[in-house]
Write a protein that holds these residues in place. Structure first.
Motif, short mmCIF file in Angstrom:
data_model
loop_
_atom_site.label_atom_id
_atom_site.label_comp_id
_atom_site.label_asym_id
_atom_site.label_seq_id
_atom_site.Cartn_x
_atom_site.Cartn_y
_atom_site.Cartn_z
N SER A 102 3.47 29.77 -3.40
CA SER A 102 4.13 28.70 -2.64
C SER A 102 4.00 27.37 -3.36
O SER A 102 4.94 26.56 -3.37
N THR A 103 2.86 27.14 -4.01
CA THR A 103 2.69 25.90 -4.78
C THR A 103 3.63 25.90 -5.98
O THR A 103 4.27 24.89 -6.28
N PHE A 104 3.73 27.05 -6.66
CA PHE A 104 4.64 27.13 -7.80
C PHE A 104 6.06 26.76 -7.38
O PHE A 104 6.71 25.93 -8.02
N PHE A 105 6.53 27.36 -6.30
CA PHE A 105 7.91 27.13 -5.88
C PHE A 105 8.11 25.76 -5.25
O PHE A 105 9.24 25.32 -5.08
N ARG A 106 7.03 25.08 -4.94
CA ARG A 106 7.14 23.70 -4.49
C ARG A 106 7.53 22.79 -5.66
O ARG A 106 8.18 21.77 -5.48
N TYR A 107 7.13 23.19 -6.85
CA TYR A 107 7.40 22.37 -8.03
C TYR A 107 8.60 22.84 -8.83
O TYR A 107 9.29 22.02 -9.46
N PHE A 108 8.85 24.14 -8.84
CA PHE A 108 9.95 24.69 -9.63
C PHE A 108 10.68 25.77 -8.83
O PHE A 108 10.03 26.64 -8.23
N PRO A 109 12.01 25.75 -8.85
CA PRO A 109 12.75 26.79 -8.12
C PRO A 109 12.74 28.15 -8.80
O PRO A 109 13.02 29.16 -8.16
N SER A 110 12.41 28.20 -10.10
CA SER A 110 12.43 29.47 -10.81
C SER A 110 11.55 29.40 -12.05
O SER A 110 11.13 28.33 -12.49
N PRO B 151 0.81 -1.23 0.00
CA PRO B 151 0.00 0.00 0.00
C PRO B 151 0.84 1.28 0.00
O PRO B 151 0.51 2.24 -0.69
N ASN B 152 1.92 1.28 0.79
CA ASN B 152 2.76 2.49 0.84
C ASN B 152 3.41 2.78 -0.51
O ASN B 152 3.53 3.93 -0.93
N GLN B 153 3.85 1.71 -1.19
CA GLN B 153 4.44 1.89 -2.52
C GLN B 153 3.42 2.42 -3.51
O GLN B 153 3.72 3.30 -4.33
N ALA B 154 2.21 1.89 -3.43
CA ALA B 154 1.14 2.35 -4.33
C ALA B 154 0.84 3.82 -4.09
O ALA B 154 0.65 4.59 -5.04
N ALA B 155 0.79 4.21 -2.82
CA ALA B 155 0.50 5.61 -2.49
C ALA B 155 1.61 6.52 -3.00
O ALA B 155 1.34 7.61 -3.53
N ARG B 156 2.86 6.08 -2.84
CA ARG B 156 3.97 6.89 -3.33
C ARG B 156 3.91 7.02 -4.85
O ARG B 156 4.21 8.07 -5.40
N GLY B 157 3.51 5.93 -5.52
CA GLY B 157 3.39 5.97 -6.97
C GLY B 157 2.33 6.95 -7.42
O GLY B 157 2.53 7.70 -8.38
N VAL B 158 1.20 6.96 -6.72
CA VAL B 158 0.12 7.88 -7.05
C VAL B 158 0.58 9.33 -6.84
O VAL B 158 0.34 10.20 -7.68
N ARG B 159 1.27 9.57 -5.72
CA ARG B 159 1.75 10.93 -5.45
C ARG B 159 2.77 11.38 -6.49
O ARG B 159 2.75 12.53 -6.94
N ALA B 160 3.64 10.46 -6.89
CA ALA B 160 4.66 10.80 -7.90
C ALA B 160 4.00 11.15 -9.23
O ALA B 160 4.41 12.11 -9.90
N ARG B 161 2.98 10.38 -9.61
CA ARG B 161 2.29 10.66 -10.88
C ARG B 161 1.54 11.98 -10.81
O ARG B 161 1.52 12.74 -11.78
N ALA B 162 0.95 12.26 -9.66
CA ALA B 162 0.23 13.52 -9.49
C ALA B 162 1.19 14.70 -9.55
O ALA B 162 0.89 15.74 -10.17
N ARG B 163 2.36 14.54 -8.93
CA ARG B 163 3.36 15.60 -8.98
C ARG B 163 3.85 15.83 -10.40
O ARG B 163 3.99 16.97 -10.84
#
Length: 201
Positions: free
Chosen positions: A52-60, A3-15
């Motif tokens: 803050s969301t923008f800078f969470r994904y990209f530094p610039s 389950p933890n791996q699946a959740a991480r996979g979902v979060r990675a795809r969402a990111r």
């Protein structure tokens, strides 16, 4: 899958999906308004996200414009490593570059406009060169192996020379591709550029 791996996979795809969406928004804005004229606040408004969301994904802003191209170096390294073991380094580089060229040509006119913007904007051109420098280090071990050289031997310039020349040919092909209203195929332009050094079969 746990389950933890699946959740991480979902979060990675969402990111990854969010990064792609924001990058596309940045590209749309700079093509419409120009790079210098587009601000992070403009991007956040268009993408409906906070700063803050923008800078969470990209530094610039520059990183957002380049989107997922940072991963292209790893893809190029893998494509190079997958080439036949006995293939000459120069030919292996050209064939490995097919995946990169296909990516540029997949969205033809839009990508040409973005590439023209990068080539003609000093700060973006400098970032593009920084990316190439990182690719040098990624590709060096495989090219050195094909040359029978030690990638840790800084006194042997051959691997660096092959990679720098090949990436320089990509730059030359991109410049030609973006300077003509009815250009030849990018793959053909790259063949012409690399053919100035050696025949590519």
């Amino acid at each position: 899958m746990a389950p933890n791996q699946a959740a991480r996979g979902v979060r990675a795809r969402a990111r990854q999906a969010m990064r792609a969406e924001v990058a596309a928004t940045v590209q749309d804005l700079v093509l419409e308004r120009g790079y210098e004229e587009t601000t992070v606040d403009d991007i956040c408004t268009a993408a409906e996200i906070s700063r803050s969301t923008f800078f969470r994904y990209f530094p610039s802003k520059e990183d957002a414009l380049f989107g997922e191209t940072a991963e292209a170096g790893e893809h190029l390294r893998d494509a190079l490593a997958a080439r036949p073991a006995g293939e000459a380094p120069w030919v292996a580089m050209r064939r490995a570059l097919d995946t990169l060229i296909e990516g540029y040509e997949a969205h033809d006119e839009r990508t040409r406009r973005l590439t023209r913007l990068i080539v003609n904007t000093p700060s973006l051109a400098a970032r593009h060169r920084e990316k190439n420098a990182r690719w040098q280090e990624l590709l060096r071990p495989e090219i050195a192996r094909r040359l029978g050289a030690d990638p840790a031997d800084g006194s042997d310039p051959r691997a660096h020379a092959v990679i720098a020349a090949a990436l320089g040919c990509v730059e030359a092909a991109l410049t030609a591709w973006t300077s003509d209203a009815r250009p030849q195929a990018l793959a053909t332009l790259l063949d012409h550029a690399m053919g100035a050094f050696a025949r590519v079969e």
